[in-house]
Design an enzyme around this catalytic site. Sequence first.
Site, PDB file in Angstrom:
ATOM      1  N   ASP A 142     -93.481  98.174  49.201  1.00 23.16           N
ATOM      2  CA  ASP A 142     -92.191  98.619  49.183  1.00 23.16           C
ATOM      3  C   ASP A 142     -91.065  97.850  49.064  1.00 23.16           C
ATOM      4  OD1 ASP A 142     -93.790 101.075  51.536  1.00 23.16           O
ATOM      5  OD2 ASP A 142     -93.234 101.461  49.453  1.00 23.16           O
ATOM      6  N   ASP A 200     -96.186 109.841  48.548  1.00 29.90           N
ATOM      7  CA  ASP A 200     -96.070 108.742  49.442  1.00 29.90           C
ATOM      8  C   ASP A 200     -95.150 109.347  50.516  1.00 29.90           C
ATOM      9  OD1 ASP A 200     -94.186 105.478  49.008  1.00 29.90           O
ATOM     10  OD2 ASP A 200     -95.263 106.442  50.466  1.00 29.90           O
TER      11      ASP A 200
HETATM   12  C1  DX5 Z   1     -90.811 104.966  52.182  1.00 27.24           C
HETATM   13  C2  DX5 Z   1     -91.941 104.058  51.585  1.00 27.24           C
HETATM   14  C3  DX5 Z   1     -93.392 104.552  52.062  1.00 27.24           C
HETATM   15  C4  DX5 Z   1     -93.651 104.458  53.443  1.00 27.24           C
HETATM   16  C5  DX5 Z   1     -94.806 105.238  53.934  1.00 27.24           C
HETATM   17  O1  DX5 Z   1     -89.645 104.701  51.535  1.00 27.24           O
HETATM   18  O2  DX5 Z   1     -92.119 104.416  50.280  1.00 27.24           O
HETATM   19  O3  DX5 Z   1     -94.403 104.065  51.359  1.00 27.24           O
HETATM   20  O4  DX5 Z   1     -93.544 102.958  54.060  1.00 27.24           O
HETATM   21  O5  DX5 Z   1     -94.884 105.072  55.396  1.00 27.24           O
HETATM   22  P1  DX5 Z   1     -95.546 106.320  56.054  1.00 27.24           P
HETATM   23  O6  DX5 Z   1     -96.644 106.534  55.673  1.00 27.24           O
HETATM   24  O7  DX5 Z   1     -95.504 105.865  57.610  1.00 27.24           O
HETATM   25  O8  DX5 Z   1     -94.710 107.392  56.039  1.00 27.24           O
END
Ligand code: DX5
Length: 237
Positions: A44, A184
């Site tokens: 990310d 996501d």
């Molecule tokens: C948020 C990111 C995601 C996030 C997902 O902007 O793109 O990848 O890290 O984390 P969870 O699964 O905890 O929502």
Amino acid sequence: MAAVPAAPPRPIQIAPSVLPADFAKLGEECRALEEAGVDRIQWDVMDGRFVPNLTFGPDVIAACRPHVSVPFEAHLMVQQPEELLDRYVEAGCQLLIVHAESTGHLHRCLGQVREAGARAAVALNPATPVSAVEHVLDLVEMVLVMTVNPGFGGQAYLASMEPKVAEVRRLIDERGLDVDVEVDGGISPSTVSGATAAGANVLVAGSALYRDPEGLAHAVAELRALAEAAQRGSAAA
Ligand code: DX5
């Protein structure tokens, strides 16, 4: 509306976000994810402009590349992604995900990703309609439908995005394209079935994997089993 011939279900892929990992030992954390049976690792990348958070760039990703062999994808939550595309490919990312909202020249940018030798994907923020990617589906191998507003892990899943996932899946199948649909944000054992039944086959998860008391391997296996069951269910429906 003419019935779209049902395309065969696409393989379920688990793509962990490293956002909840211990940044002091990212190489080890990547190995733990690979040993837990993930299909790829999502980085990310946040620039503090496109999203109100700052994470890491190509150098951190490059430092972790020698530790594992699973494919890396870079989720570019940055303004003007064109500026650093080559650096992510050099760092060992096989797939670059560009946000439709992050550049004024999406078609050209996706072409630049392919010229740089990587596979291209496009992402949609929750408020962005599917029409924003309608004219670039032939350039990408995956469409990412954000199920949270990007910038942070641990947010609540937006089930209101499931009709959008279905619309993207239908558009791809209507054109007979070989394109994955990724989701996501907030993906967990309680939300993964809805996202998969809607048409997603690549599942990004962060906090749900790291908070499983039985460990990463159990968390990955559980998400995969729930997703495959939901996919079978929607194929039979
Ligand atoms: C948020 C990111 C995601 C996030 C997902 O902007 O793109 O990848 O890290 O984390 P969870 O699964 O905890 O929502």
